[in-house]
Design a protein around this motif. Sequence first.
Motif, short mmCIF file in Angstrom:
data_model
loop_
_atom_site.label_atom_id
_atom_site.label_comp_id
_atom_site.label_asym_id
_atom_site.label_seq_id
_atom_site.Cartn_x
_atom_site.Cartn_y
_atom_site.Cartn_z
N VAL A 1 38.70 10.99 -41.05
CA VAL A 1 39.71 11.67 -39.69
C VAL A 1 40.73 12.52 -40.34
O VAL A 1 41.35 11.67 -40.88
CB VAL A 1 40.22 11.38 -38.36
CG1 VAL A 1 40.29 12.23 -37.40
CG2 VAL A 1 38.56 10.26 -37.81
N PRO A 2 40.95 13.87 -40.26
CA PRO A 2 42.29 14.63 -40.18
C PRO A 2 43.34 14.58 -39.96
O PRO A 2 45.03 14.14 -40.49
CB PRO A 2 41.58 16.02 -40.14
CG PRO A 2 40.44 16.39 -39.55
CD PRO A 2 39.87 14.91 -39.60
N ALA A 3 43.30 14.34 -38.48
CA ALA A 3 44.36 13.91 -37.51
C ALA A 3 44.10 13.29 -36.10
O ALA A 3 42.77 13.39 -35.41
CB ALA A 3 44.52 14.81 -37.28
N ALA A 4 45.28 12.22 -36.28
CA ALA A 4 45.07 12.10 -34.34
C ALA A 4 45.78 12.16 -33.61
O ALA A 4 47.43 11.55 -34.45
CB ALA A 4 44.93 10.47 -34.82
N PRO A 5 46.06 12.79 -32.36
CA PRO A 5 47.06 12.48 -31.81
C PRO A 5 48.31 11.61 -31.28
O PRO A 5 47.58 10.86 -31.53
CB PRO A 5 46.80 13.99 -30.48
CG PRO A 5 45.15 13.19 -30.55
CD PRO A 5 45.23 13.17 -32.03
N ALA A 6 49.44 11.97 -30.75
CA ALA A 6 50.06 11.07 -30.45
C ALA A 6 49.33 9.67 -29.38
O ALA A 6 49.38 8.40 -28.96
CB ALA A 6 52.02 11.56 -29.98
N THR A 7 48.33 10.50 -28.39
CA THR A 7 47.71 10.29 -27.76
C THR A 7 46.57 9.42 -27.77
O THR A 7 45.72 8.11 -27.33
CB THR A 7 46.92 11.08 -26.34
OG1 THR A 7 46.51 12.14 -26.86
CG2 THR A 7 48.66 11.82 -25.75
N THR A 8 46.07 9.04 -28.63
CA THR A 8 45.18 7.89 -29.63
C THR A 8 45.05 7.05 -29.67
O THR A 8 46.79 6.56 -29.57
CB THR A 8 44.77 9.13 -30.98
OG1 THR A 8 44.77 10.09 -31.29
CG2 THR A 8 43.55 8.06 -31.60
N PRO A 9 44.12 6.05 -28.33
CA PRO A 9 44.55 4.67 -28.56
C PRO A 9 45.30 4.23 -30.03
O PRO A 9 44.85 4.28 -31.01
CB PRO A 9 43.36 3.90 -27.93
CG PRO A 9 42.86 5.32 -27.22
CD PRO A 9 43.40 7.06 -28.13
N ILE A 10 45.67 2.97 -30.01
CA ILE A 10 46.69 2.22 -31.37
C ILE A 10 45.38 1.32 -31.76
O ILE A 10 45.20 0.79 -31.42
CB ILE A 10 47.67 1.26 -30.64
CG1 ILE A 10 48.92 2.52 -30.47
CG2 ILE A 10 48.50 1.09 -31.71
CD1 ILE A 10 50.66 1.81 -29.69
N PRO A 11 45.37 1.96 -32.93
CA PRO A 11 43.95 0.78 -33.67
C PRO A 11 44.23 -0.44 -34.04
O PRO A 11 45.47 -0.62 -34.04
CB PRO A 11 43.02 1.71 -34.37
CG PRO A 11 44.38 2.69 -34.33
CD PRO A 11 45.41 3.34 -33.80
N ASP A 12 43.75 -1.14 -34.01
CA ASP A 12 44.21 -2.64 -34.69
C ASP A 12 44.37 -3.09 -35.69
O ASP A 12 45.14 -3.53 -36.14
CB ASP A 12 42.88 -3.94 -34.44
CG ASP A 12 42.35 -4.10 -33.33
OD1 ASP A 12 42.95 -3.53 -32.29
OD2 ASP A 12 41.18 -5.04 -32.89
N SER A 13 44.33 -1.57 -36.94
CA SER A 13 44.85 -2.12 -37.92
C SER A 13 45.96 -1.31 -38.31
O SER A 13 47.29 -1.69 -39.50
CB SER A 13 43.07 -0.18 -39.00
OG SER A 13 44.08 0.76 -38.02
N PHE A 14 46.86 -0.37 -37.21
CA PHE A 14 48.25 -0.38 -37.16
C PHE A 14 49.27 -1.28 -36.91
O PHE A 14 49.30 -2.59 -36.11
CB PHE A 14 48.53 0.69 -36.31
CG PHE A 14 49.99 1.50 -36.02
CD1 PHE A 14 50.29 1.65 -36.86
CD2 PHE A 14 50.63 0.54 -35.18
CE1 PHE A 14 51.97 2.24 -36.68
CE2 PHE A 14 51.54 0.88 -34.91
CZ PHE A 14 52.36 1.62 -35.62
N VAL A 15 49.90 -1.96 -38.14
CA VAL A 15 50.53 -2.94 -37.37
C VAL A 15 52.42 -2.36 -37.97
O VAL A 15 52.37 -0.93 -38.73
CB VAL A 15 50.25 -4.21 -38.34
CG1 VAL A 15 48.99 -4.57 -37.92
CG2 VAL A 15 50.19 -3.76 -39.82
N LEU A 16 53.31 -2.81 -37.60
CA LEU A 16 54.83 -2.53 -37.88
C LEU A 16 55.25 -3.70 -38.28
O LEU A 16 55.36 -5.12 -37.63
CB LEU A 16 55.92 -2.55 -36.55
CG LEU A 16 57.31 -2.58 -36.58
CD1 LEU A 16 57.58 -1.03 -37.23
CD2 LEU A 16 57.54 -3.11 -35.51
N VAL A 17 56.24 -3.45 -39.37
CA VAL A 17 56.34 -4.88 -40.21
C VAL A 17 57.82 -4.62 -40.42
O VAL A 17 58.74 -3.08 -40.38
CB VAL A 17 55.78 -4.52 -42.35
CG1 VAL A 17 56.60 -5.99 -42.51
CG2 VAL A 17 54.49 -5.28 -42.10
N THR A 18 58.92 -5.52 -39.93
CA THR A 18 59.81 -5.94 -39.90
C THR A 18 60.72 -7.10 -40.95
O THR A 18 60.47 -7.59 -41.36
CB THR A 18 60.92 -6.14 -38.48
OG1 THR A 18 59.77 -5.71 -37.40
CG2 THR A 18 61.77 -6.57 -38.17
#
Length: 185
Positions: free
Chosen positions: A134-151
């Motif tokens: 997929v070339p682009a995903a707007p901010a309204t796209t539901p957050i996929p399970d593949s997205f994680v934040l590392v701190t």
Amino acid sequence: MIPWLPILRDSLDLEFGADKPRIATLATVDEHHRPSARSIILRQIDDDGALHFVTDARSPKTAHLRLWPFAELVLWLPIRREQFRLAGPTTITTSADNPTLARQFWTQLTDVSRAMFLWPAPGHPRPDCDDPFVPAAPATTPIPDSFVLVTLRPDRADHLQLSFHPHRRTRWEQSSAWEPRSINP
């Protein structure tokens, strides 16, 4: 107060300004105790010194951090001839863990960056066609399970300045109340 934090922030601002990504090298240890390093984009530095970046939950770095939740982040600033090394424990946050925090970082990404979380898993064989990319995903796209934040919460910070002769290196450790120590480069 964390004494190395304003030094880091000032150096990053002078090196990158507000418009360039703050690229760092993240070092982890894999399941075979081998080091693994890769470039990441540092997304945010909190007032308590916490460093945040996002990654794909399916990537090897995420597996490494789940197995050994410690890492070192290296920032090389070529114009200033400075290096920062920040090491400590990490945490991984999913949108299920903290939807508000995940949404904050998800919406800060560009449409192109968000789209990469919808692509096939990193490191797997490439599909025969480009349709899954997929070339682009707007901010309204539901957050996929593949997205994680590392701190990364540094418990050790090193600052190497190569523009001086002799070079200067300072180390701070949380265990010593962040007292600076000048050490040989």
